[in-house]
Design a protein around this motif. Sequence first.
Motif, PDB file in Angstrom:
ATOM      1  N   VAL A 249       0.980 -13.613   0.555  1.00 29.49           N
ATOM      2  CA  VAL A 249       0.312 -14.856   0.926  1.00 29.49           C
ATOM      3  C   VAL A 249      -0.750 -14.551   1.974  1.00 29.49           C
ATOM      4  O   VAL A 249      -0.888 -13.411   2.430  1.00 29.49           O
ATOM      5  N   ASN A 250      -1.511 -15.578   2.369  1.00 22.45           N
ATOM      6  CA  ASN A 250      -2.604 -15.386   3.314  1.00 22.45           C
ATOM      7  C   ASN A 250      -2.167 -14.611   4.549  1.00 22.45           C
ATOM      8  O   ASN A 250      -1.144 -14.908   5.154  1.00 22.45           O
ATOM      9  N   GLY A 251      -2.978 -13.639   4.933  1.00 22.71           N
ATOM     10  CA  GLY A 251      -2.714 -12.864   6.128  1.00 22.71           C
ATOM     11  C   GLY A 251      -1.911 -11.607   5.869  1.00 22.71           C
ATOM     12  O   GLY A 251      -2.092 -10.596   6.556  1.00 22.71           O
ATOM     13  N   VAL A 252      -1.013 -11.639   4.903  1.00 20.06           N
ATOM     14  CA  VAL A 252      -0.176 -10.481   4.611  1.00 20.06           C
ATOM     15  C   VAL A 252      -1.026  -9.321   4.104  1.00 20.06           C
ATOM     16  O   VAL A 252      -0.824  -8.153   4.468  1.00 20.06           O
ATOM     17  N   ASN A 253      -2.008  -9.627   3.265  1.00 19.81           N
ATOM     18  CA  ASN A 253      -2.807  -8.568   2.661  1.00 19.81           C
ATOM     19  C   ASN A 253      -3.698  -7.835   3.654  1.00 19.81           C
ATOM     20  O   ASN A 253      -4.236  -6.765   3.333  1.00 19.81           O
ATOM     21  N   ASP A 254      -3.882  -8.401   4.860  1.00 18.72           N
ATOM     22  CA  ASP A 254      -4.640  -7.705   5.889  1.00 18.72           C
ATOM     23  C   ASP A 254      -3.886  -6.485   6.407  1.00 18.72           C
ATOM     24  O   ASP A 254      -4.479  -5.587   7.007  1.00 18.72           O
ATOM     25  N   ILE A 255      -2.566  -6.462   6.222  1.00 16.69           N
ATOM     26  CA  ILE A 255      -1.731  -5.378   6.738  1.00 16.69           C
ATOM     27  C   ILE A 255      -1.045  -4.625   5.616  1.00 16.69           C
ATOM     28  O   ILE A 255      -1.016  -3.390   5.590  1.00 16.69           O
ATOM     29  N   LEU A 256      -0.478  -5.368   4.679  1.00 17.40           N
ATOM     30  CA  LEU A 256       0.362  -4.777   3.646  1.00 17.40           C
ATOM     31  C   LEU A 256      -0.477  -4.433   2.424  1.00 17.40           C
ATOM     32  O   LEU A 256      -1.032  -5.326   1.774  1.00 17.40           O
ATOM     33  N   ARG A 257      -0.541  -3.156   2.124  1.00 16.41           N
ATOM     34  CA  ARG A 257      -1.372  -2.679   1.018  1.00 16.41           C
ATOM     35  C   ARG A 257      -0.504  -1.907   0.030  1.00 16.41           C
ATOM     36  O   ARG A 257       0.232  -0.990   0.420  1.00 16.41           O
TER      37      ARG A 257
ATOM     38  N   PRO B 266       8.101   0.484   6.552  1.00 14.08           N
ATOM     39  CA  PRO B 266       7.504  -0.018   5.310  1.00 14.08           C
ATOM     40  C   PRO B 266       7.976  -1.450   5.098  1.00 14.08           C
ATOM     41  O   PRO B 266       9.038  -1.842   5.607  1.00 14.08           O
ATOM     42  N   ALA B 267       7.193  -2.252   4.400  1.00 14.45           N
ATOM     43  CA  ALA B 267       7.530  -3.665   4.259  1.00 14.45           C
ATOM     44  C   ALA B 267       7.455  -4.109   2.807  1.00 14.45           C
ATOM     45  O   ALA B 267       6.667  -3.583   2.009  1.00 14.45           O
ATOM     46  N   VAL B 268       8.279  -5.093   2.508  1.00 15.83           N
ATOM     47  CA  VAL B 268       8.207  -5.844   1.253  1.00 15.83           C
ATOM     48  C   VAL B 268       7.951  -7.286   1.661  1.00 15.83           C
ATOM     49  O   VAL B 268       8.710  -7.848   2.452  1.00 15.83           O
TER      50      VAL B 268
ATOM     51  N   LEU C 191       5.150  -9.037  10.987  1.00 20.22           N
ATOM     52  CA  LEU C 191       4.752  -7.953  10.086  1.00 20.22           C
ATOM     53  C   LEU C 191       3.950  -6.895  10.842  1.00 20.22           C
ATOM     54  O   LEU C 191       4.085  -5.692  10.582  1.00 20.22           O
ATOM     55  N   VAL C 192       3.116  -7.338  11.785  1.00 21.89           N
ATOM     56  CA  VAL C 192       2.370  -6.396  12.621  1.00 21.89           C
ATOM     57  C   VAL C 192       3.337  -5.597  13.492  1.00 21.89           C
ATOM     58  O   VAL C 192       3.195  -4.377  13.655  1.00 21.89           O
ATOM     59  N   GLU C 193       4.334  -6.284  14.062  1.00 26.50           N
ATOM     60  CA  GLU C 193       5.327  -5.597  14.889  1.00 26.50           C
ATOM     61  C   GLU C 193       6.111  -4.580  14.066  1.00 26.50           C
ATOM     62  O   GLU C 193       6.431  -3.485  14.552  1.00 26.50           O
TER      63      GLU C 193
END
Length: 397
Positions: free
Chosen positions: A309-317, A303-305, A294-296
């Motif tokens: 879950v844990n960790g995703v919310n640190d990047i995906l807003r 943009p991402a869908v 997801l970082v890559e």
Amino acid sequence: MRESIPKLRVAHLITQLELGGAQRNTLYTLSHLDRLRYEPILICGPGGILDEETKAADWPTFYIRWLVRPIEPIKDIFALIAIYRLLRQHKSHIVHTHSSKAGILGRIAAYVAGVPVIVHTFHGFGFTPDQPRWLYWVFVSLEKFCALLSTHLVFVSQDNEAEAQALGIGTGRPHSLIRSGIAIQEPPLITPMRDDLHISREAWVVTMVGNFKPQKNPMDTVRIAKLVLGKDSSVHFLLVGDGEQRASVEAFVQAEGISAQVHFLGWRKDIPAILSGSNCFLLTSLWEGLPRALVEAALARLPAVAYAVNGVNDILREGETGFPIPPHQTELAAEKILWLKDHPMEARQLGRNARKIVEREFDIDTMVRQQENLYQDIYQAVPLKAYYEPLWSNPPK
């Protein structure tokens, strides 16, 4: 204050060198630690796809043949003994463990061997909501116990840190947040990926990168693909990776008649080029530490869908870099992908926002410097008498 010794011997432990974020970042740390201050070694189990990268490395790698991912009590005991012996022989000043199995066995072995500093990084947890409750709490209890043996705990995401706190893992132990980093660079401007797969330049391409295993939940990826293709048959899906569930995922794609639009690429080393030639990133993981893919994708301005879950919310807003959605909401995921396709200007802006977050918070060289500073700081606080003394050589009075 006593002087620190000229070089600190640092042993990194990880279960296997699979193609994942924890493994890649561990190898990067080993290769970029300041050699004027550190002498690193790597201890891991054999059979990982990244084993080849250790052959030309400037650090020793020790493969423990009993160190495997599944729980196998006999092998686990032999692995524990082997790790202990290596740490005593190496006279490690610092042991830094990664991944669940190596984190448990490595910390126990390091404590018994009298290693002065024991650091563990949580790249996610070995317990998951899908496990039987008794097994879930066994793993939670093991993590609580091993946290007591740790000098310092490192989290790669705020979600994981909050979950550990809620479960009482590491309560009262020193801890810090060090992001799982990535090299900040521009994605390739020209990629042959579309030509190789006979995908037109105008087609909308959705990419998933990850192991075909329960954690990454690839079956939901192709279920979402089916829903999207039922409304727009021009979309293409790229599945990058391999693993135990690949055969069943491929069988589903064949049975649903969508194989012309769903491409299985296997493991690839040109992931930045693949992402650069894509329009959207999809992640259906059911649990994470901090998903490197997801970082890559954010670095490639996609943009991402993704399942929130844990960790995703640190990047995906939500509405800023993409769309975090509840796990297993395949219809909602399909709707978001189609919305991004139908709103290309907004999709590009979400991707640009994602790139800014990565540039600001996820630089991999900053990650290494933060680890070096952590080693120095906590090592200075360790009593000299703790050096190399096995647990049983100095029994409590």
